[in-house]
Design an enzyme around this catalytic site. Structure first.
Site, short mmCIF file in Angstrom:
data_model
loop_
_atom_site.label_atom_id
_atom_site.label_comp_id
_atom_site.label_asym_id
_atom_site.label_seq_id
_atom_site.Cartn_x
_atom_site.Cartn_y
_atom_site.Cartn_z
N TYR A 23 55.17 -41.56 113.73
CA TYR A 23 56.51 -42.09 114.01
C TYR A 23 56.65 -43.59 113.73
CZ TYR A 23 56.81 -37.68 116.61
OH TYR A 23 56.79 -36.36 116.96
N HIS A 28 64.01 -44.75 114.65
CA HIS A 28 64.02 -44.62 116.12
C HIS A 28 63.03 -45.57 116.78
CE1 HIS A 28 65.91 -42.38 119.22
NE2 HIS A 28 64.99 -41.46 119.45
N PHE A 73 56.63 -40.87 124.88
CA PHE A 73 57.64 -40.33 123.98
C PHE A 73 59.01 -40.75 124.52
CE2 PHE A 73 54.07 -37.90 122.52
CZ PHE A 73 54.26 -37.92 121.13
N ASN A 75 61.97 -39.63 125.16
CA ASN A 75 62.78 -38.97 126.20
C ASN A 75 62.30 -39.22 127.62
OD1 ASN A 75 63.95 -38.01 123.90
ND2 ASN A 75 63.72 -35.85 124.38
#
Length: 248
Positions: A23, A28, A73, A75
């Site tokens: 990532y 993001h 992560f 969330n």
């Protein structure tokens, strides 16, 4: 072990993203990139692990600052911030969160205290664990133009061409981190706007109609005249890691 009293006032600056190399270059993850830029510029400690995060401690303009990159992560970002907030007995006003914003053109920035989560799952989690009245520095990544393209856009890597605005944006945040710490928000927005070739942008009530508003996509494509990109130092190393191997 130090007690809370010995720490004195502490400000947390948390950048949001997802952990791991998969990532690292994602749009993001621009929050991670922003705190990496601050950490490299301001003489902070090396990254270590605590509060389900990578953390780095240091001082900016006489204020004690804890940089955080939650490793839960996106969330579940609030779990990490909630742990740190309780440990230092901080209030939401002692937290600044830096994250990506779809509904701002690429390279634009806005800052405010409180507000809604705008569908951002990281912010939703922080609101739930920490309350809402923390400062939010939103960094525009542009909108792909259609709802069904959003997921791939957000979790896609920045293209090489994006370096033209990503680099000056991150550099301006790192150079002017003192303004972030002191709450000099309008000055910080001016510095970011100058660095990315735009006009100062602040959250404010909507102005009466009359002007024709450009679409996010059109604004995102507006020409930018950034200052010269860094070729040496921590920022250059970070950008090389981010863009150096991209085939786009």
């Amino acid at each position: 072990m130090q007690t809370h009293q010995e720490f004195g006032r502490m400000l947390i600056i948390a950048g949001l993203g997802n952990p791991g190399p998969k990532y690292a270059g994602n749009r993001h993850n621009i929050g991670f990139m922003a705190v990496d830029a601050i950490q490299g510029r301001q003489g902070f400690s090396s990254w270590s692990k605590k509060f389900k995060s990578e953390i780095s401690e240091g001082e900016i303009d006489g204020e004690r600052v804890l940089l955080m990159k939650p490793q839960t992560f996106m969330n579940l970002s609030g779990e990490a911030l909630g742990d740190a907030m309780r440990f230092y007995k901080l209030a939401p006003k002692d937290i600044v969160v830096i994250y990506d914003e779809l509904d701002l053109p690429a390279g634009k920035a806005r800052i405010k205290t409180g507000g809604g989560h705008g569908g951002h799952n990281g912010i939703k989690s922080i609101d739930a664990h920490c309350g809402r009245e923390y400062r939010r520095l939103r960094l525009g990544i542009g909108h792909p133009g259609a709802k069904d393209l959003v997921h791939a856009h957000v979790l896609g890597d920045f293209a090489k061409a994006d370096r033209a605005w990503v680099s000056p944006l991150l550099e301006a945040i790192a150079d002017n981190a003192g303004m972030l710490v002191k709450g000099e928000d309008s000055q910080l927005m001016n510095k970011i706007a100058l660095a990315t070739g735009g006009k100062p942008e602040m959250d404010k009530p909507p102005t009466p109609k009359k002007q024709t508003a450009q679409s996010h996509i059109h604004q995102a494509r507006a020409p930018v005249q950034p200052k010269k990109l860094p070729t040496t130092g921590p920022m250059a190393d970070m950008l090389k890691k981010l863009f150096g191997t991209k085939g786009e």
